[in-house]
Design a protein around this motif. Structure first.
Motif, PDB file in Angstrom:
ATOM      1  N   PHE A 196       2.244  -6.333  -5.635  1.00  0.00           N
ATOM      2  CA  PHE A 196       2.357  -7.740  -6.018  1.00  0.00           C
ATOM      3  C   PHE A 196       2.463  -8.572  -4.751  1.00  0.00           C
ATOM      4  O   PHE A 196       3.223  -8.238  -3.842  1.00  0.00           O
ATOM      5  N   VAL A 197       1.687  -9.642  -4.715  1.00  0.00           N
ATOM      6  CA  VAL A 197       1.784 -10.599  -3.623  1.00  0.00           C
ATOM      7  C   VAL A 197       2.104 -11.950  -4.243  1.00  0.00           C
ATOM      8  O   VAL A 197       1.313 -12.496  -5.008  1.00  0.00           O
ATOM      9  N   VAL A 198       3.276 -12.465  -3.939  1.00  0.00           N
ATOM     10  CA  VAL A 198       3.767 -13.721  -4.494  1.00  0.00           C
ATOM     11  C   VAL A 198       3.801 -14.755  -3.384  1.00  0.00           C
ATOM     12  O   VAL A 198       4.369 -14.511  -2.316  1.00  0.00           O
ATOM     13  N   VAL A 199       3.176 -15.899  -3.611  1.00  0.00           N
ATOM     14  CA  VAL A 199       3.269 -17.004  -2.660  1.00  0.00           C
ATOM     15  C   VAL A 199       4.268 -18.010  -3.204  1.00  0.00           C
ATOM     16  O   VAL A 199       4.044 -18.637  -4.245  1.00  0.00           O
ATOM     17  N   ASP A 200       5.398 -18.113  -2.504  1.00  0.00           N
ATOM     18  CA  ASP A 200       6.408 -19.114  -2.841  1.00  0.00           C
ATOM     19  C   ASP A 200       5.906 -20.451  -2.303  1.00  0.00           C
ATOM     20  O   ASP A 200       6.014 -20.747  -1.114  1.00  0.00           O
ATOM     21  N   ASP A 201       5.345 -21.264  -3.193  1.00  0.00           N
ATOM     22  CA  ASP A 201       4.648 -22.483  -2.786  1.00  0.00           C
ATOM     23  C   ASP A 201       5.637 -23.638  -2.633  1.00  0.00           C
ATOM     24  O   ASP A 201       5.675 -24.560  -3.442  1.00  0.00           O
ATOM     25  N   CYS A 202       6.463 -23.525  -1.578  1.00  0.00           N
ATOM     26  CA  CYS A 202       7.411 -24.583  -1.215  1.00  0.00           C
ATOM     27  C   CYS A 202       8.366 -24.904  -2.375  1.00  0.00           C
ATOM     28  O   CYS A 202       8.586 -26.071  -2.710  1.00  0.00           O
ATOM     29  N   SER A 203       8.927 -23.851  -2.966  1.00  0.00           N
ATOM     30  CA  SER A 203       9.872 -24.055  -4.069  1.00  0.00           C
ATOM     31  C   SER A 203      11.140 -24.752  -3.588  1.00  0.00           C
ATOM     32  O   SER A 203      11.543 -24.624  -2.431  1.00  0.00           O
ATOM     33  N   GLU A 204      11.778 -25.463  -4.500  1.00  0.00           N
ATOM     34  CA  GLU A 204      13.054 -26.091  -4.205  1.00  0.00           C
ATOM     35  C   GLU A 204      14.143 -25.016  -4.066  1.00  0.00           C
ATOM     36  O   GLU A 204      14.033 -23.928  -4.633  1.00  0.00           O
ATOM     37  N   SER A 205      15.174 -25.347  -3.316  1.00  0.00           N
ATOM     38  CA  SER A 205      16.296 -24.429  -3.163  1.00  0.00           C
ATOM     39  C   SER A 205      16.884 -24.115  -4.540  1.00  0.00           C
ATOM     40  O   SER A 205      17.076 -24.994  -5.367  1.00  0.00           O
TER      41      SER A 205
ATOM     42  N   ARG B  28      -5.428 -12.746   0.872  1.00  0.00           N
ATOM     43  CA  ARG B  28      -5.545 -12.278   2.257  1.00  0.00           C
ATOM     44  C   ARG B  28      -4.476 -11.238   2.593  1.00  0.00           C
ATOM     45  O   ARG B  28      -4.689 -10.383   3.466  1.00  0.00           O
ATOM     46  N   HIS B  29      -3.322 -11.304   1.933  1.00  0.00           N
ATOM     47  CA  HIS B  29      -2.242 -10.359   2.207  1.00  0.00           C
ATOM     48  C   HIS B  29      -2.296  -9.118   1.319  1.00  0.00           C
ATOM     49  O   HIS B  29      -1.612  -8.126   1.622  1.00  0.00           O
ATOM     50  N   ALA B  30      -3.065  -9.168   0.247  1.00  0.00           N
ATOM     51  CA  ALA B  30      -3.147  -8.011  -0.649  1.00  0.00           C
ATOM     52  C   ALA B  30      -3.960  -6.895   0.001  1.00  0.00           C
ATOM     53  O   ALA B  30      -4.884  -7.147   0.765  1.00  0.00           O
ATOM     54  N   ARG B  31      -3.606  -5.650  -0.316  1.00  0.00           N
ATOM     55  CA  ARG B  31      -4.278  -4.502   0.293  1.00  0.00           C
ATOM     56  C   ARG B  31      -5.221  -3.787  -0.657  1.00  0.00           C
ATOM     57  O   ARG B  31      -6.028  -2.965  -0.241  1.00  0.00           O
ATOM     58  N   GLY B  32      -5.137  -4.070  -1.952  1.00  0.00           N
ATOM     59  CA  GLY B  32      -5.902  -3.323  -2.935  1.00  0.00           C
ATOM     60  C   GLY B  32      -7.377  -3.692  -2.980  1.00  0.00           C
ATOM     61  O   GLY B  32      -7.791  -4.751  -2.516  1.00  0.00           O
ATOM     62  N   ARG B  33      -8.155  -2.830  -3.599  1.00  0.00           N
ATOM     63  CA  ARG B  33      -9.594  -3.089  -3.773  1.00  0.00           C
ATOM     64  C   ARG B  33      -9.840  -4.112  -4.862  1.00  0.00           C
ATOM     65  O   ARG B  33     -10.801  -4.877  -4.816  1.00  0.00           O
ATOM     66  N   ILE B  34      -8.971  -4.126  -5.884  1.00  0.00           N
ATOM     67  CA  ILE B  34      -9.132  -5.023  -7.027  1.00  0.00           C
ATOM     68  C   ILE B  34      -8.018  -6.056  -7.010  1.00  0.00           C
ATOM     69  O   ILE B  34      -6.841  -5.717  -6.839  1.00  0.00           O
ATOM     70  N   LEU B  35      -8.383  -7.313  -7.192  1.00  0.00           N
ATOM     71  CA  LEU B  35      -7.416  -8.405  -7.284  1.00  0.00           C
ATOM     72  C   LEU B  35      -7.255  -8.808  -8.738  1.00  0.00           C
ATOM     73  O   LEU B  35      -8.248  -8.977  -9.452  1.00  0.00           O
ATOM     74  N   PHE B  36      -6.013  -8.970  -9.164  1.00  0.00           N
ATOM     75  CA  PHE B  36      -5.700  -9.473 -10.507  1.00  0.00           C
ATOM     76  C   PHE B  36      -4.935 -10.776 -10.299  1.00  0.00           C
ATOM     77  O   PHE B  36      -3.770 -10.768  -9.919  1.00  0.00           O
ATOM     78  N   VAL B  37      -5.617 -11.884 -10.524  1.00  0.00           N
ATOM     79  CA  VAL B  37      -5.021 -13.202 -10.312  1.00  0.00           C
ATOM     80  C   VAL B  37      -4.300 -13.615 -11.587  1.00  0.00           C
ATOM     81  O   VAL B  37      -4.901 -13.653 -12.671  1.00  0.00           O
ATOM     82  N   THR B  38      -3.006 -13.919 -11.479  1.00  0.00           N
ATOM     83  CA  THR B  38      -2.250 -14.317 -12.660  1.00  0.00           C
ATOM     84  C   THR B  38      -1.230 -15.382 -12.278  1.00  0.00           C
ATOM     85  O   THR B  38      -1.172 -15.833 -11.132  1.00  0.00           O
ATOM     86  N   ASP B  39      -0.432 -15.805 -13.256  1.00  0.00           N
ATOM     87  CA  ASP B  39       0.609 -16.803 -13.043  1.00  0.00           C
ATOM     88  C   ASP B  39       1.970 -16.128 -12.969  1.00  0.00           C
ATOM     89  O   ASP B  39       2.119 -14.945 -13.286  1.00  0.00           O
TER      90      ASP B  39
ATOM     91  N   LEU C 107     -11.186  -9.196 -10.294  1.00  0.00           N
ATOM     92  CA  LEU C 107     -12.444  -8.922  -9.585  1.00  0.00           C
ATOM     93  C   LEU C 107     -12.156  -8.126  -8.323  1.00  0.00           C
ATOM     94  O   LEU C 107     -11.022  -8.068  -7.854  1.00  0.00           O
ATOM     95  N   GLU C 108     -13.217  -7.501  -7.808  1.00  0.00           N
ATOM     96  CA  GLU C 108     -13.059  -6.766  -6.562  1.00  0.00           C
ATOM     97  C   GLU C 108     -12.850  -7.738  -5.404  1.00  0.00           C
ATOM     98  O   GLU C 108     -13.397  -8.837  -5.389  1.00  0.00           O
ATOM     99  N   ARG C 109     -12.051  -7.293  -4.445  1.00  0.00           N
ATOM    100  CA  ARG C 109     -11.774  -8.128  -3.276  1.00  0.00           C
ATOM    101  C   ARG C 109     -13.082  -8.545  -2.583  1.00  0.00           C
ATOM    102  O   ARG C 109     -13.233  -9.698  -2.147  1.00  0.00           O
ATOM    103  N   ALA C 110     -14.033  -7.619  -2.459  1.00  0.00           N
ATOM    104  CA  ALA C 110     -15.284  -7.930  -1.760  1.00  0.00           C
ATOM    105  C   ALA C 110     -16.032  -9.063  -2.454  1.00  0.00           C
ATOM    106  O   ALA C 110     -16.629  -9.924  -1.786  1.00  0.00           O
ATOM    107  N   LEU C 111     -16.003  -9.094  -3.785  1.00  0.00           N
ATOM    108  CA  LEU C 111     -16.663 -10.172  -4.506  1.00  0.00           C
ATOM    109  C   LEU C 111     -15.904 -11.480  -4.313  1.00  0.00           C
ATOM    110  O   LEU C 111     -16.513 -12.545  -4.131  1.00  0.00           O
TER     111      LEU C 111
END
Length: 299
Positions: free
Chosen positions: A29-38, A73-84, A155-159
């Motif tokens: 799992f790669v989580v981007v904390d998008d400038c969350s409030e304290s 960019r930080h994920a290492r897997g071949r397949i990306l699963f984009v979710t919320d 989708l695959e990272r390459a795509l």
């Protein structure tokens, strides 16, 4: 997984994905904390989840597109699963994703409202407004959809890299998945919907939606205009602007200023010069009509 002010919803999403996975050891799992409030920053959960999770903290508000690209960019897997950050996963989702994903295919997964029996089966594009409507029935024998599900795009990272990721010229929220999907089709990929993966998604209550739209409306209008400027035939762009000006007169001036500042016409030229298919090809591919049932012009 972009996460802005999601708190412990992030940990619950990760726990659901791990519990439902056929092979949890192969999932990261790669989580981007998008400038969350304290006090509202992502909380991952137990030690097992933390070992599989990278949290990237952004000191400025990136928005959905840039946050997803950073996570990829930080994920290492071949397949990306984009979710919320507020979703729940169906059993064996990872096994199905591996089985159905191919080098030229994007999977759009089924989205379920846990508070009702509603399900969304990918989306269809609305032109020239440049919004979308959910497909509320399962796909037929040819399960292609215009637009993938924003809480479940696989989708695959390459795509992903070949398509160019999400458009960071858009602002904060709205329109990222539709634009990415149309560009994917124009790149030569296909978007196939599957009912074999189901994601339960927390939809905002009405009062949250009202507050969110009030704060984000200018950005949302800009993103629609940028999307249309990038892809629509020139003869439809003025109609798109007119529609938004009539519906959102207090926001159109700011949206047009952003459109100029962020190089929308330059983006259009770049896509026209690099993508193998034009928007007319997409129109023919789906027999696309405009939002009142007229043929979409090719130029």
């Amino acid at each position: 997984m972009p996460a802005r002010n999601e708190g412990d919803r992030v940990g619950a999403t990760i726990a659901s994905a791990l519990d439902a996975a056929a092979g949890p050891a192969g999932v990261e799992f790669v989580v981007v904390d998008d400038c969350s409030e304290s006090g509202k920053r992502p909380e991952v959960g137990d030690a097992a989840a933390r070992r599989r999770t990278t949290v990237i903290r952004s000191a400025r508000h990136l928005g959905v597109g840039a946050a997803r690209n950073l996570a990829a960019r930080h994920a290492r897997g071949r397949i990306l699963f984009v979710t919320d950050a507020h979703t729940r996963f169906s059993t064996g989702w990872d096994r199905t994703a591996r089985k159905l994903t191919t080098p030229h295919r994007i999977l759009s997964v089924t989205i379920r409202d846990p508070e009702s029996d509603w399900r969304g089966y990918g989306c269809r594009l609305v032109v020239p407004h440049m919004g979308t409507h959910w497909n509320t029935g399962p796909p037929g024998p040819t399960p292609h959809v215009h637009v993938a599900s924003s809480a479940g795009t696989v989708l695959e990272r390459a795509l992903f890299e070949r398509i160019g990721g999400y458009d960071e010229g858009m602002v904060h929220y709205s329109g990222f998945e539709p634009e990415f999907s149309v560009r994917a089709w124009r790149t030569g990929a296909e978007i196939v919907h599957t009912t074999d993966i189901e994601i339960a998604h927390r939809f905002k209550p009405r009062e949250e939606v009202t507050a969110f739209l009030g704060a984000a409306r200018t950005s949302i209008v800009h993103n629609c205009l940028r999307f249309g400027t990038a892809h629509l035939p020139e003869s439809m762009i003025l109609e798109m602007v007119r529609l938004h000006a009539l519906e959102f007169p207090e926001h159109i001036r700011g949206a047009l200023a952003l459109l100029e500042e962020r190089g929308a016409w330059r983006r259009r030229e770049e896509l026209a010069a690099t993508l193998p298919h034009d928007f007319a090809w997409f129109v023919r591919r789906f027999d696309l009509l405009d939002q009142i049932g007229r043929p979409v012009p090719e130029k």
